[in-house]
Write a protein that holds these residues in place. Structure first.
Motif, PDB file in Angstrom:
ATOM      1  N   GLY A 221       0.801  -1.217   0.000  1.00 19.06           N
ATOM      2  CA  GLY A 221       0.000   0.000   0.000  1.00 19.06           C
ATOM      3  C   GLY A 221       0.832   1.264   0.000  1.00 19.06           C
ATOM      4  N   PRO A 222       1.771   1.424   0.957  1.00 22.27           N
ATOM      5  CA  PRO A 222       2.601   2.630   0.962  1.00 22.27           C
ATOM      6  C   PRO A 222       3.440   2.795  -0.299  1.00 22.27           C
ATOM      7  CG  PRO A 222       2.692   1.547   3.101  1.00 22.27           C
ATOM      8  CD  PRO A 222       1.959   0.627   2.182  1.00 22.27           C
ATOM      9  N   LEU A 223       3.946   1.684  -0.857  1.00 20.99           N
ATOM     10  CA  LEU A 223       4.769   1.794  -2.067  1.00 20.99           C
ATOM     11  C   LEU A 223       3.934   2.262  -3.258  1.00 20.99           C
ATOM     12  CD1 LEU A 223       7.066  -1.374  -1.847  1.00 20.99           C
ATOM     13  CD2 LEU A 223       7.687   1.011  -1.479  1.00 20.99           C
TER      14      LEU A 223
ATOM     15  N   ASP B 200       1.149   3.929  -3.080  1.00 20.40           N
ATOM     16  CA  ASP B 200       0.754   5.308  -2.789  1.00 20.40           C
ATOM     17  C   ASP B 200       1.888   6.278  -3.101  1.00 20.40           C
ATOM     18  OD1 ASP B 200      -0.869   7.345  -1.964  1.00 20.40           O
ATOM     19  OD2 ASP B 200      -0.544   7.025   0.172  1.00 20.40           O
ATOM     20  N   PHE B 201       3.105   5.885  -2.765  1.00 21.88           N
ATOM     21  CA  PHE B 201       4.261   6.748  -3.025  1.00 21.88           C
ATOM     22  C   PHE B 201       4.467   6.938  -4.531  1.00 21.88           C
ATOM     23  CE2 PHE B 201       8.853   6.962  -3.975  1.00 21.88           C
ATOM     24  CZ  PHE B 201       9.140   8.172  -3.381  1.00 21.88           C
ATOM     25  N   ILE B 202       4.393   5.861  -5.298  1.00 22.89           N
ATOM     26  CA  ILE B 202       4.598   5.956  -6.746  1.00 22.89           C
ATOM     27  C   ILE B 202       3.508   6.804  -7.395  1.00 22.89           C
ATOM     28  CG2 ILE B 202       4.664   4.621  -8.884  1.00 22.89           C
ATOM     29  CD1 ILE B 202       5.929   2.337  -7.276  1.00 22.89           C
ATOM     30  N   VAL B 203       2.263   6.576  -6.993  1.00 18.99           N
ATOM     31  CA  VAL B 203       1.153   7.338  -7.578  1.00 18.99           C
ATOM     32  C   VAL B 203       1.271   8.821  -7.221  1.00 18.99           C
ATOM     33  CG1 VAL B 203      -1.349   7.645  -7.565  1.00 18.99           C
ATOM     34  CG2 VAL B 203      -0.383   5.354  -7.618  1.00 18.99           C
ATOM     35  N   THR B 204       1.695   9.121  -6.004  1.00 17.52           N
ATOM     36  CA  THR B 204       1.851  10.522  -5.592  1.00 17.52           C
ATOM     37  C   THR B 204       2.927  11.219  -6.416  1.00 17.52           C
ATOM     38  OG1 THR B 204       1.175   9.964  -3.330  1.00 17.52           O
ATOM     39  CG2 THR B 204       2.312  12.053  -3.639  1.00 17.52           C
ATOM     40  N   VAL B 205       4.024  10.534  -6.666  1.00 20.65           N
ATOM     41  CA  VAL B 205       5.091  11.110  -7.498  1.00 20.65           C
ATOM     42  C   VAL B 205       4.584  11.338  -8.924  1.00 20.65           C
ATOM     43  CG1 VAL B 205       7.353  10.676  -8.517  1.00 20.65           C
ATOM     44  CG2 VAL B 205       6.949  10.127  -6.117  1.00 20.65           C
ATOM     45  N   VAL B 206       3.845  10.372  -9.450  1.00 20.42           N
ATOM     46  CA  VAL B 206       3.320  10.505 -10.823  1.00 20.42           C
ATOM     47  C   VAL B 206       2.356  11.679 -10.928  1.00 20.42           C
ATOM     48  CG1 VAL B 206       1.892   9.391 -12.571  1.00 20.42           C
ATOM     49  CG2 VAL B 206       3.665   8.077 -11.402  1.00 20.42           C
TER      50      VAL B 206
ATOM     51  N   ILE C 129       4.802  14.056  -0.977  1.00 23.75           N
ATOM     52  CA  ILE C 129       5.683  12.924  -1.294  1.00 23.75           C
ATOM     53  C   ILE C 129       6.458  12.465  -0.063  1.00 23.75           C
ATOM     54  CG2 ILE C 129       7.732  12.259  -2.619  1.00 23.75           C
ATOM     55  CD1 ILE C 129       6.721  13.940  -4.910  1.00 23.75           C
ATOM     56  N   TRP C 130       6.970  13.416   0.710  1.00 26.82           N
ATOM     57  CA  TRP C 130       7.784  13.063   1.876  1.00 26.82           C
ATOM     58  C   TRP C 130       6.979  12.282   2.899  1.00 26.82           C
ATOM     59  CZ3 TRP C 130      12.013  11.818   4.021  1.00 26.82           C
ATOM     60  CH2 TRP C 130      12.170  11.889   5.401  1.00 26.82           C
ATOM     61  N   PHE C 131       5.748  12.709   3.153  1.00 23.15           N
ATOM     62  CA  PHE C 131       4.930  12.050   4.163  1.00 23.15           C
ATOM     63  C   PHE C 131       4.539  10.647   3.718  1.00 23.15           C
ATOM     64  CE2 PHE C 131       4.229  16.618   4.684  1.00 23.15           C
ATOM     65  CZ  PHE C 131       4.558  16.766   6.029  1.00 23.15           C
ATOM     66  N   VAL C 132       4.334  10.447   2.432  1.00 24.49           N
ATOM     67  CA  VAL C 132       4.039   9.109   1.932  1.00 24.49           C
ATOM     68  C   VAL C 132       5.295   8.248   1.948  1.00 24.49           C
ATOM     69  CG1 VAL C 132       3.148   7.804  -0.030  1.00 24.49           C
ATOM     70  CG2 VAL C 132       2.166  10.026   0.523  1.00 24.49           C
ATOM     71  N   PHE C 133       6.436   8.844   1.648  1.00 24.58           N
ATOM     72  CA  PHE C 133       7.703   8.098   1.650  1.00 24.58           C
ATOM     73  C   PHE C 133       8.037   7.565   3.039  1.00 24.58           C
ATOM     74  CE2 PHE C 133      12.357   8.187   2.210  1.00 24.58           C
ATOM     75  CZ  PHE C 133      12.703   7.187   1.316  1.00 24.58           C
ATOM     76  N   LYS C 134       7.658   8.287   4.070  1.00 24.97           N
ATOM     77  CA  LYS C 134       7.935   7.844   5.444  1.00 24.97           C
ATOM     78  C   LYS C 134       7.196   6.562   5.785  1.00 24.97           C
ATOM     79  CE  LYS C 134       7.752  10.940   8.661  1.00 24.97           C
ATOM     80  NZ  LYS C 134       7.261  12.096   9.450  1.00 24.97           N
ATOM     81  N   GLU C 135       6.137   6.259   5.063  1.00 22.01           N
ATOM     82  CA  GLU C 135       5.368   5.043   5.324  1.00 22.01           C
ATOM     83  C   GLU C 135       5.910   3.835   4.583  1.00 22.01           C
ATOM     84  OE1 GLU C 135       2.880   4.968   7.509  1.00 22.01           O
ATOM     85  OE2 GLU C 135       3.210   7.091   7.934  1.00 22.01           O
ATOM     86  N   THR C 136       6.841   4.029   3.676  1.00 26.96           N
ATOM     87  CA  THR C 136       7.351   2.930   2.866  1.00 26.96           C
ATOM     88  C   THR C 136       8.458   2.185   3.590  1.00 26.96           C
ATOM     89  OG1 THR C 136       8.990   4.336   1.759  1.00 26.96           O
ATOM     90  CG2 THR C 136       6.807   4.204   0.773  1.00 26.96           C
ATOM     91  N   GLY C 137       8.755   0.992   3.071  1.00 29.80           N
ATOM     92  CA  GLY C 137       9.851   0.212   3.634  1.00 29.80           C
ATOM     93  C   GLY C 137      11.204   0.812   3.334  1.00 29.80           C
ATOM     94  N   TRP C 138      11.294   1.632   2.275  1.00 34.07           N
ATOM     95  CA  TRP C 138      12.571   2.264   1.945  1.00 34.07           C
ATOM     96  C   TRP C 138      13.006   3.193   3.071  1.00 34.07           C
ATOM     97  CZ3 TRP C 138      10.197   3.785  -3.376  1.00 34.07           C
ATOM     98  CH2 TRP C 138      10.098   2.634  -4.173  1.00 34.07           C
ATOM     99  N   HIS C 139      12.077   3.943   3.611  1.00 31.89           N
ATOM    100  CA  HIS C 139      12.415   4.855   4.706  1.00 31.89           C
ATOM    101  C   HIS C 139      12.781   4.080   5.966  1.00 31.89           C
ATOM    102  CE1 HIS C 139      11.471   7.615   8.127  1.00 31.89           C
ATOM    103  NE2 HIS C 139      12.106   8.470   7.360  1.00 31.89           N
ATOM    104  N   SER C 140      12.049   2.993   6.230  1.00 37.01           N
ATOM    105  CA  SER C 140      12.342   2.184   7.421  1.00 37.01           C
ATOM    106  C   SER C 140      13.706   1.519   7.316  1.00 37.01           C
ATOM    107  CB  SER C 140      11.250   1.132   7.605  1.00 37.01           C
ATOM    108  OG  SER C 140       9.980   1.742   7.723  1.00 37.01           O
ATOM    109  N   SER C 141      14.030   0.972   6.133  1.00 34.35           N
ATOM    110  CA  SER C 141      15.345   0.341   5.956  1.00 34.35           C
ATOM    111  C   SER C 141      16.459   1.369   6.069  1.00 34.35           C
ATOM    112  CB  SER C 141      15.401  -0.358   4.596  1.00 34.35           C
ATOM    113  OG  SER C 141      15.220   0.586   3.537  1.00 34.35           O
ATOM    114  N   GLY C 142      16.210   2.581   5.576  1.00 37.40           N
ATOM    115  CA  GLY C 142      17.214   3.635   5.722  1.00 37.40           C
ATOM    116  C   GLY C 142      17.459   3.993   7.162  1.00 37.40           C
ATOM    117  N   GLN C 143      16.399   4.012   7.975  1.00 30.16           N
ATOM    118  CA  GLN C 143      16.566   4.308   9.389  1.00 30.16           C
ATOM    119  C   GLN C 143      17.325   3.194  10.084  1.00 30.16           C
ATOM    120  OE1 GLN C 143      12.561   5.073  10.811  1.00 30.16           O
ATOM    121  NE2 GLN C 143      12.967   7.265  10.849  1.00 30.16           N
ATOM    122  N   ARG C 144      17.017   1.929   9.730  1.00 28.58           N
ATOM    123  CA  ARG C 144      17.738   0.813  10.351  1.00 28.58           C
ATOM    124  C   ARG C 144      19.212   0.837   9.961  1.00 28.58           C
ATOM    125  NH1 ARG C 144      12.995  -2.078   8.885  1.00 28.58           N
ATOM    126  NH2 ARG C 144      14.067  -2.874   7.031  1.00 28.58           N
TER     127      ARG C 144
END
Length: 272
Positions: free
Chosen positions: A117-119, A121-127, A198-213
């Motif tokens: 879902g977050p991924l 949402d992130f792609i659609v928001t960028v588009v 875009i930033w707020f949607v990106f925070k919900e994705t796994g990319w942001h979580s993996s970056g934090q880890r």
């Protein structure tokens, strides 16, 4: 955990304003042709046009000032592509933001399942951010061309009667373009809103979580490296390489008593 919807009501509201002010537009202009022979004059030539601005299909009749003969003319230009593209983006953006709000509120578990879902949402928001920028820019250029094509002074040049100095051709009323100007403003406001989201949607994705880890693991490795013995050992203490008793404190070649204290005095005593 309750989350605030990532699509704000402002995006839905601005999308409505964007396609309503453009797609619902209708305007017109009025011209006057005063022939040398007053009986052939036409002081109220009304020309109406509307969305999607296929101006080449807008026809009107004008006097030729040559007897009762009249000529049929049309405006110049077809600006439907940019206008329809802009309205289409606004409609789909509104529908998507409405659907996304429903998902955020009622289907949170499905939204976060497998991080799909977050991924999405992130792609659609960028588009949509990119489409709003392109569509608003294209429509701004198209609106500029519409204003030129519907300028009463430009339309008067199309009439054969206005090419004769004995006839007087004047604009009576110009089209009102305020709502179309507003549509362009709302188009760029939508771009700003979607791009900022875009930033707020990106925070919900796994990319942001993996970056934090990854950042947390890096900090942990660095802190463990500074706490290891290589930096906290008593390198300069009594057992270190610089304070060993054997280095400078042993009775070596320069500190033995027999080197300078035995030979001289013994020989001198014997002589005495």
């Amino acid at each position: 955990r309750w989350d605030v919807p990532k699509v704000s009501p402002a995006e839905q509201l601005f999308a409505i304003f964007a396609f309503a002010t453009c797609g619902g537009y209708s305007g017109g202009l009025r011209l006057s042709v005063d022939c040398a022979n007053k009986s052939e004059s036409d002081l109220n030539i009304d020309i109406a046009f509307a969305y999607p601005f296929r101006l080449h299909q807008v026809n009107f009749d004008a006097p030729t000032c040559e007897g009762k003969r009249r000529e049929t003319l049309s405006l110049i230009g077809d600006f439907s592509s940019s206008a329809e593209f802009f309205v289409t983006i606004a409609v789909f953006a509104f529908l998507y933001s409405l659907a996304a709000t429903v998902v955020y509120i009622f289907f949170q578990n499905k939204y976060r399942e497998n991080n799909r879902g977050p991924l999405i949402d992130f792609i659609v928001t960028v588009v949509f951010s990119f489409l709003w920028l392109v569509g608003s820019s294209a429509w701004a250029k198209g609106l500029s061309d519409v204003k030129i094509a519907t300028d009463p002074d430009e339309v008067l040049l199309l009439m054969s009667a206005c090419k004769q100095q004995s006839n007087k051709c004047l604009p009576v009323r110009s089209p009102v373009m305020s709502s179309l100007n507003t549509s362009v403003v709302f188009g760029f406001l939508n771009f700003i809103l979607w791009a900022g989201n875009i930033w707020f949607v990106f925070k919900e994705t796994g990319w942001h979580s993996s970056g934090q880890r990854h950042a947390a693991d890096t900090m942990e490795k660095q802190s463990s490296g500074y706490n290891q013995g290589g930096y906290n050992q008593d390198s300069y203490g009594p057992a270190g390489g610089y304070n060993q008793p054997g280095s400078y404190g042993q009775v070596g070649d320069y500190g033995q008593p027999q080197s300078y204290g035995q030979s001289g005095p013994t020989s001198f005593a014997n002589q005495i």
